[in-house]
Design a protein around this motif. Structure first.
Motif, PDB file in Angstrom:
ATOM      1  N   LYS A  26       6.903   5.354 -12.940  1.00 35.50           N
ATOM      2  CA  LYS A  26       7.681   5.235 -13.975  1.00 35.50           C
ATOM      3  C   LYS A  26       8.441   4.112 -13.991  1.00 35.50           C
ATOM      4  N   LYS A  27       9.213   3.696 -13.051  1.00 37.49           N
ATOM      5  CA  LYS A  27      10.203   2.659 -12.910  1.00 37.49           C
ATOM      6  C   LYS A  27       9.303   1.175 -13.124  1.00 37.49           C
ATOM      7  N   MET A  28       8.260   1.040 -12.210  1.00 32.86           N
ATOM      8  CA  MET A  28       7.369  -0.131 -11.926  1.00 32.86           C
ATOM      9  C   MET A  28       6.374  -0.157 -12.644  1.00 32.86           C
ATOM     10  N   GLY A  29       5.707   0.842 -13.206  1.00 34.14           N
ATOM     11  CA  GLY A  29       4.474   0.818 -13.737  1.00 34.14           C
ATOM     12  C   GLY A  29       3.233   1.141 -12.911  1.00 34.14           C
ATOM     13  N   PHE A  30       3.267   1.140 -11.725  1.00 33.91           N
ATOM     14  CA  PHE A  30       2.457   1.592 -10.717  1.00 33.91           C
ATOM     15  C   PHE A  30       2.972   1.823  -9.448  1.00 33.91           C
ATOM     16  N   VAL A  31       2.369   2.579  -8.659  1.00 34.29           N
ATOM     17  CA  VAL A  31       3.150   2.825  -7.148  1.00 34.29           C
ATOM     18  C   VAL A  31       2.552   1.770  -6.205  1.00 34.29           C
ATOM     19  N   PRO A  32       3.468   1.021  -5.989  1.00 31.23           N
ATOM     20  CA  PRO A  32       3.191  -0.066  -4.736  1.00 31.23           C
ATOM     21  C   PRO A  32       2.655   0.579  -3.594  1.00 31.23           C
ATOM     22  N   ASN A  33       1.786  -0.515  -2.964  1.00 30.12           N
ATOM     23  CA  ASN A  33       1.110   0.177  -1.690  1.00 30.12           C
ATOM     24  C   ASN A  33       2.129   0.556  -0.691  1.00 30.12           C
ATOM     25  N   LEU A  34       3.337  -0.229  -0.578  1.00 34.83           N
ATOM     26  CA  LEU A  34       4.083   0.154   0.409  1.00 34.83           C
ATOM     27  C   LEU A  34       4.780   1.490   0.288  1.00 34.83           C
ATOM     28  N   MET A  35       5.074   1.869  -0.834  1.00 28.57           N
ATOM     29  CA  MET A  35       5.647   3.140  -1.234  1.00 28.57           C
ATOM     30  C   MET A  35       4.675   4.348  -1.083  1.00 28.57           C
ATOM     31  N   ALA A  36       3.427   3.993  -1.448  1.00 27.39           N
ATOM     32  CA  ALA A  36       2.267   4.889  -1.322  1.00 27.39           C
ATOM     33  C   ALA A  36       2.061   5.039   0.351  1.00 27.39           C
ATOM     34  N   THR A  37       2.348   4.325   1.001  1.00 20.66           N
ATOM     35  CA  THR A  37       2.162   4.458   2.490  1.00 20.66           C
ATOM     36  C   THR A  37       3.467   5.165   2.874  1.00 20.66           C
ATOM     37  N   MET A  38       4.659   4.815   2.709  1.00 18.79           N
ATOM     38  CA  MET A  38       5.699   5.460   3.111  1.00 18.79           C
ATOM     39  C   MET A  38       5.807   6.859   2.775  1.00 18.79           C
TER      40      MET A  38
END
Length: 190
Positions: A26-38
């Motif tokens: 919601k904040k960034m428009g996509f889920v960055p791979n870093l957060m997806a990994t985290m």
């Protein structure tokens, strides 16, 4: 060396990570791979997003926050985070000269901002053991004791992301590929 960390989607993430990934999207428009990994660790991904939100509430300008974050990214050799924060800085309209200097490790033209960059280096390289003289010089540049502590917050935020990136090695998101960075772009000893 990739450690086979999964780049989760919202659907594949552990149940407790899903709300955090939804908030990131919601904040960034996509889920960055870093957060997806985290998201493999609900505690890690929630800690990262919460600390990022808290750091954004500081009295520091976007430029000042990015100076702290990108300086730590460069010192920690985090190629993923340098590209991501270059994108964030550009979207936030941080001066191009500041972005270029932060990516290369060059001094900033503005004396106050340069004092912040130098203090962020001190906090990172000394693991927080800044001398009284170094703190006094930073305060003399126009910053406050509140800022001293917020540099530590920004450094802590980067420990979470930089170290996670080093261990999990997520692929650079397509949005960040044009802004790729490598350590050989940095000036040694800057």
């Amino acid at each position: 060396m990739k450690n086979n960390f999964k780049i989760h989607t919202i659907e594949s993430a552990p149940e407790a990570s899903k709300p955090t990934l939804q908030a990131a999207k919601k904040k960034m428009g996509f889920v960055p791979n870093l957060m997806a990994t985290m998201s493999e660790s609900p505690v890690m991904v929630e800690s990262y997003l919460a600390l990022m939100g808290l750091f954004d509430k500081s009295r520091l300008s976007e430029t000042e926050r990015q100076i702290i974050l990108m300086t730590n990214n460069r010192l920690n050799g985090c190629t993923y985070c340098m590209a991501a924060h270059t994108a964030v800085s550009k979207m936030a309209k941080v001066d191009e000269g500041v972005i270029k200097a932060l990516r290369s490790g060059s001094p900033l033209n503005d004396p106050k901002l340069e004092a912040l960059r130098k203090f962020a280096i001190i906090i990172n390289e000394t693991r927080g053991w800044a001398t009284d003289k170094q703190v006094e010089e930073f305060l003399a540049a126009g910053y406050t004791k509140e800022t001293v502590l917020e540099v530590i917050v920004g450094t802590g935020l980067k420990v979470l992301s930089n170290y996670s990136t080093h261990v999990a090695e997520p692929d650079l998101d397509k949005a960040f590929v044009p802004l790729a960075w490598s350590e050989n772009m940095a000036i040694v000893g800057a």
